[in-house]
Scaffold this active site. Structure first.
Site, mmCIF file in Angstrom:
data_model
loop_
_atom_site.group_PDB
_atom_site.id
_atom_site.type_symbol
_atom_site.label_atom_id
_atom_site.label_comp_id
_atom_site.label_asym_id
_atom_site.label_seq_id
_atom_site.Cartn_x
_atom_site.Cartn_y
_atom_site.Cartn_z
ATOM 1 N N HIS A 176 0.934 -1.099 0.026
ATOM 2 C CA HIS A 176 -0.142 -0.121 0.072
ATOM 3 C C HIS A 176 0.790 1.086 -0.008
ATOM 4 O O HIS A 176 0.511 2.242 -0.578
ATOM 5 C CB HIS A 176 -0.817 0.076 1.218
ATOM 6 N N PHE A 204 -1.053 -7.989 5.045
ATOM 7 C CA PHE A 204 0.403 -7.470 5.010
ATOM 8 C C PHE A 204 0.125 -6.167 4.140
ATOM 9 O O PHE A 204 1.304 -5.829 3.430
ATOM 10 C CB PHE A 204 1.358 -8.568 4.184
ATOM 11 N N CYS A 205 -0.896 -5.629 4.504
ATOM 12 C CA CYS A 205 -0.865 -4.154 3.580
ATOM 13 C C CYS A 205 -0.681 -4.357 2.198
ATOM 14 O O CYS A 205 0.032 -3.484 1.497
ATOM 15 C CB CYS A 205 0.139 -2.939 4.286
ATOM 16 N N ALA A 206 -1.160 -5.461 1.662
ATOM 17 C CA ALA A 206 -0.871 -5.468 0.194
ATOM 18 C C ALA A 206 -2.304 -6.564 -0.110
ATOM 19 O O ALA A 206 -2.140 -7.496 -0.682
ATOM 20 C CB ALA A 206 0.242 -6.468 -0.027
ATOM 21 N N CYS A 264 -5.922 -4.415 7.376
ATOM 22 C CA CYS A 264 -4.732 -4.840 7.449
ATOM 23 C C CYS A 264 -4.335 -6.108 8.669
ATOM 24 O O CYS A 264 -3.636 -6.849 8.324
ATOM 25 C CB CYS A 264 -3.862 -3.561 8.000
#
Length: 453
Positions: free
Chosen positions: A129, A375-377, A395
């Site tokens: 992100h 994983f902020c993805a 998240c």
């Protein structure tokens, strides 16, 4: 990796000393165990060398660029020397600027603020992100996740060839995925970008701690990374690269340090002349200790030698992957396949387990710290898990009870400070949890699985 190569890797470069290596944590089943920190992709432990360097400097701390006193002058020299050290570590071009920021996220938001008018940004959905989201004020083209490095280059080439109207453009790409650990074809992507008149920024947050990063060899226009993933604490980051867009942009923050001269006008207003150096985007009192810690980490990694560091990490990667492959219920997530080169970041799911439950059991019963979630993805993890990449998520782990399926994963990550014993304990713990189940009861609290008391 062969047995002889693995032995050589361990002999040439043992793990680097890090803080916390002797910390013990309690187990819910009784007793204590040395903590196995296997969440390097989130924040790596500080190198002992970095901590010692900072401790030696701390009594001499002073405000930089602000005073004539000895400590102020000493701190100013240390701060600017740190800038030179990091630029050398990144093999920057002679006329590049290096700006100290708070993090990779801060670095990329700074660059987003410096984009020229009408700039179009191209970014793969696979990005963290920090590099996926800062471009909201620009025209953004989000590219689908490629399944091979070659497909990544071809996808970018097609997108750049189709862009209208023709004007400034920027490509943002990761060097190593924070989810799969896979290395991206940065040099080839940079060549594609430049062939179509675009520039490219490299998110090296997961690459720089594991592999050498040369701005000149990769031919990228900018590189961004964070100190806390490079074994350097204190909340500092770096944006390094071409100066023209940075100099042409208004300061990221307005204030002291960014301004060269401020005068009052007759109408009562204020005129400001901004610096054209990196100071333009470093307003306020800079994080001197953070910058110094990054420089110290750069020196430590360079002196240890990346060839040795990479060889030992490949040994650890092979050990973990072999251990996970021996458990049929485990599925390792990958974009480019098993043979893709990668850093020490591996994500996986376990059949029959909620990922939050599994991570909680690893911590509470084995003293192993890993990460679970998205994983902020989010788009990437959902794509890898066969879900809709457009589905919204958090998240942290979703609210699922132990045993319930959830659309998230488990991530184990390691690096220069990881002992063999930590990865061996992890592999054994995965095998035992899958075959024997958890030895403790768990409950859901604020969306996470925690030991029941």
């Amino acid at each position: 990796m062969s047995v002889s190569t693995a032995a050589a890797a361990r002999t040439v470069c043992a793990q680097l000393p890090v803080l916390g290596g002797d910390v013990t944590v309690p187990l819910v089943t009784g007793g204590e165990v040395t903590y196995a920190a296997l969440d390097y992709a989130a924040s790596a432990p500080a190198l002992q060398r970095v901590w010692d360097d900072v401790a030696a400097y701390a009594p001499y701390y002073g405000s930089v660029h602000r005073g004539a006193g000895y400590l102020s002058q000493l701190s100013t020299d240390l701060f600017e020397n740190a800038r030179t050290t990091v630029a050398e570590f990144l093999d920057c071009r002679p006329d590049d600027q290096l700006v100290f920021t708070r993090s990779t996220t801060d670095s990329l938001n700074l660059l987003a603020r410096a984009l020229p008018a009408g700039c179009q940004v191209f970014v793969f959905e696979t990005e963290h992100h920090a590099s996926l989201l800062p471009w909201q004020d620009a025209r953004v083209t989000y590219l689908d996740a490629p399944r091979t490095p070659r497909q990544a280059v071809e996808t970018l080439e097609r997108a750049l060839a189709d862009r209208e109207p023709y004007g400034p453009a920027l490509v943002c790409v990761t060097g190593a995925s924070n989810v799969t650990g896979e290395l991206w074809p940065v040099r080839e992507l940079a060549a594609a970008a430049h062939a179509h008149g675009a520039r490219i920024v490299l998110d090296a947050a997961q690459l720089a701690p594991h592999h050498p990063v040369s701005v000149q060899e990769l031919d990228v226009d900018w590189v961004a990374f964070s100190g806390h993933k490079l074994y350097a604490p204190f909340g500092s980051g770096v944006l390094a690269g071409r100066a023209d867009w940075l100099v042409a942009a208004d300061p990221y923050l307005a204030g002291g340090g960014a301004s060269r001269k401020v005068t009052r006008r007759e109408d009562g207003g204020v005129d400001v002349e901004w610096h054209e150096s990196a100071a333009r985007h470093e307003a306020g009192s800079p994080n001197v200790i953070g910058a110094y810690s990054i420089a110290s980490a750069c020196k430590a990694l360079t002196e240890a030698g990346f060839d040795s560091l990479v060889a030992r990490e490949e040994y650890l990667i092979a050990k973990v992957r072999a251990g996970l492959a021996a458990v049929p219920q485990v599925k390792v997530l990958s974009l480019f396949g098993d043979d893709a080169p990668r850093v020490g970041v591996i994500s996986f799911v376990v059949e029959g387990w909620n990922s939050s439950h599994f991570a909680a059991a690893l911590s509470a019963e084995y003293g192993i710290g890993v990460r679970d979630g998205l994983f902020c993805a989010h788009p990437l993890v959902r794509t890898l898990l066969g879900g809709d990449p457009q589905t919204q998520g958090e998240c942290g782990a979703p609210e699922a009870a132990p045993g319930e399926k959830s659309l998230n994963a488990i991530r184990v990550s390691f690096g220069a400070g990881t002992p063999d014993e930590h990865v061996e304990r992890f592999v054994n713990a995965v095998r035992e949890l899958v075959s024997e189940g958890a030895r403790w009861q768990y409950r859901t609290e604020d969306g996470r699985c925690v030991p029941a008391v």
